[in-house]
Design an enzyme around this catalytic site. Sequence first.
Site: not given
Length: 400
Positions: A109, A200
């Site tokens: 992530y 993101e």
Amino acid sequence: MNIHEFQAKQLFAQFGIPVPIGREIKTLLAAEKWAAKLNAPVYVVKAQIHAGGRGKAGGVKLTKNGAEVPALAKELLGRTLVTHQTGPKGRKVRRLLIEEGAGIAKELYLSLLLDRDSGWPVFIASTEGGMEIEEVAAKSPEKVLKEPIDPAVGYQGYNGRNLAYGLGLPALEPTIMGPFITMLGNLYRLFMEKNASLIEINPLVITQDKKLMALDGKVSIDDNALFKHPDFQAMRDLHEEEPLEIEATNNNLNYVKLDGNIGCMVNGAGLAMATMDVIKLAGSEPANFLDVGGGATKETVAAGFRILLKDRNVKGIFINIFGGIVRCERIAHGVIESAKEVAIKIPVVVRLQGTNAEEGRKLLQESGLKIEAATDLWEAAQKIVALTGKKRKKVEATAS
Ligand code: GDP
Ligand code: MN
């Protein structure tokens, strides 16, 4: 402003961040042609909506057979996808991203966002890729790494090394260290040059052939910087935005739709917040936030009225104006004129206070319209709640 995944990936590519080969597809014919051209070992067909959680909701399909791509595209195009981020109504899928699938060795992530407390951009990274970062933060906060970047000096190599070591990359895949550190620099450049508020990548993957690749992409751009980036105008997808909010933006109004039943129109954001609180205190729920601005005119009031009346949940309207710069009789004129234009079948309470308030109230009373004028905020809120009926959501009653 948010953009689609395929648009985020185009930006990534421009800034040297590796992404799979892919194309935006709107028709079945285009899907068929592109699949034939792509000729990949694995194909990924992804619904393009402004919401995450598509994988779990069936919005991401994989196949090894290019001939199956059109059938997968058919399943998704035109379908309404409900994910945990769309709300129960879901979002209609109008575009797809069809790309070459990656062989995943490890999902990470990575995001870069503006930390409002420090005013610095901060990288957030985790070894728990593919999962909701909020969930990781709640269950195992030690797995969420943060690396703030001092904007006065910008991204430095040591920032990248901090994160790379924090993620355990040397043990995981040492050859990925260099590309990872370079990639963070490119992300930072993209963030600053495009005035992003969030980037993101979830998941950022290490592929089986030991390459880094952004498999997903979300980019939010600061609305206040849009004037600097005419190229983003073309990326705006109005289908993904609340229609009433678009109309409000076009009329220079600050409007946010909520789920209550009392529409409110207020001048000034602070007074608008107070008005929403008072509606709740009186036992009901606001249907929206609407700030017509300190310098509200007859026209902005009329536009606000039209927007409120288009919301089917609105069962009553509460107009709360403090005449500081604006004059109350002008507002009253605006209310009366727009009330004549559209047939109003719901109760309206107007509270006017400040410059020429008396004159404004008199105009409303003499207009012959079913508009209640008030002077006191609390009295006005109780009035509109009494006229529309208490509609507070009964959370306890529905929980089982
Ligand atoms: P989201 O669910 O809306 O966040 O959509 P993502 O783009 O993150 O896709 C969901 C999941 O699909 C990812 O976490 C991956 O596990 C999987 N996925 C997406 N692209 C690929 C791919 O190219 N190869 C493989 N094997 N899995 C993929
Ligand atoms: Mn994702």
